[in-house]
Write a protein that holds these residues in place. Sequence first.
Motif, PDB file in Angstrom:
ATOM      1  N   CYS A   1     -46.155  90.764 -83.957  1.00  0.00           N
ATOM      2  CA  CYS A   1     -45.145  90.157 -83.082  1.00  0.00           C
ATOM      3  C   CYS A   1     -45.823  89.242 -82.067  1.00  0.00           C
ATOM      4  CB  CYS A   1     -44.390  91.272 -82.365  1.00  0.00           C
ATOM      5  SG  CYS A   1     -43.329  90.692 -81.056  1.00  0.00           S
TER       6      CYS A   1
ATOM      7  N   CYS B   1     -45.243  90.913 -78.292  1.00  0.00           N
ATOM      8  CA  CYS B   1     -45.860  92.164 -77.835  1.00  0.00           C
ATOM      9  C   CYS B   1     -47.004  92.642 -78.730  1.00  0.00           C
ATOM     10  CB  CYS B   1     -44.794  93.256 -77.721  1.00  0.00           C
ATOM     11  SG  CYS B   1     -44.323  93.979 -79.299  1.00  0.00           S
TER      12      CYS B   1
ATOM     13  N   CYS C   1     -40.776  95.778 -79.756  1.00  0.00           N
ATOM     14  CA  CYS C   1     -39.861  95.139 -78.783  1.00  0.00           C
ATOM     15  C   CYS C   1     -38.533  94.722 -79.412  1.00  0.00           C
ATOM     16  CB  CYS C   1     -40.542  93.955 -78.106  1.00  0.00           C
ATOM     17  SG  CYS C   1     -40.659  92.481 -79.129  1.00  0.00           S
TER      18      CYS C   1
HETATM   19 ZN   LIG Z   1     -42.628  92.774 -80.322  1.00  0.00          ZN
END
Ligand SMILES: [Zn+2]
Length: 291
Positions: A10, A13, A52
Amino acid sequence: MHELQEKQRCVLCEGEAIIFRKGNIDKISSKDLKITDTQYGKHWQLWQCQNCEVVFSYPMPDEDCLAQLYREMKDEEYDYEEEGRKRNFSKIIDRIEQLNKGKGRLLDIGAASGLLLEIANGRGWDAEGIEISFDLYQKGVRKNLKIYNKNIENYESDNKYDVITAIDVIEHLSNPQIMIEKSWNLLKEGGIICLVTPNISSLAAKIFGRYWWHYRPPHLYYFNCNSIAYLLKKFKFEILMMQHYVWHFSLYYLFSRLKIQYGKKLLKSVIIPLNLMDSLEIYARKIDKGN
Ligand SMILES: [Zn+2]
């Protein structure tokens, strides 16, 4: 033969992301970028972060190519919905005035032809906007608005703002973190950011599945309450309010989306509010980096 990667990292995050929806496009053209485009259900390969919860496109269209397409973008239909959009933006200014306790300097990112700027100016704000499409920017200039033909990545200002708005913008960016960080830098201490973006965890998104109207070629990120809160907190914003965005539009707009031809003039005069509950409207305050 290359094996399709099953996991991605990601961007927000660094969490592990898995496939959310298989992509059904691999290129983008200028007509895909129109704000009023009706090609629903088309998207890149979508991945969801398990941490997230943000959903992002991978692969993504080339950033320079995308920027070029946005610069050349023309959208003659955008102004047809002026009345509906005016109501949307007036509601946003209402809420900003409640939260900010007064007026001041406002920057609208992705200002299009400057409708939000006109409304804000009319209510006593000192409003400026940035718009990457040269055509839309020129329309703003013709209305004597303070509008700049730039994107957020290359926009600088010595004067800080009380408020920054970005309505239906963040989902279009190759890296939304740049806009949030830049906004933090452009805001005064305690300044407010307002975002509107589709909600991928909404009931409408679940019911309509791959035919959901927010699945479009120019949408590269899809947020929900958790992922947008994560992103804002990461860049030192405190969430003040998060709610479902109520859309105002004319019956003509609705009928034309459904490809029904019927008395254009009459339908344009009928503005209806519709809460599809599938977009998020978020207000957040800049907090000190030390906090
Ligand atoms: Zn994330």
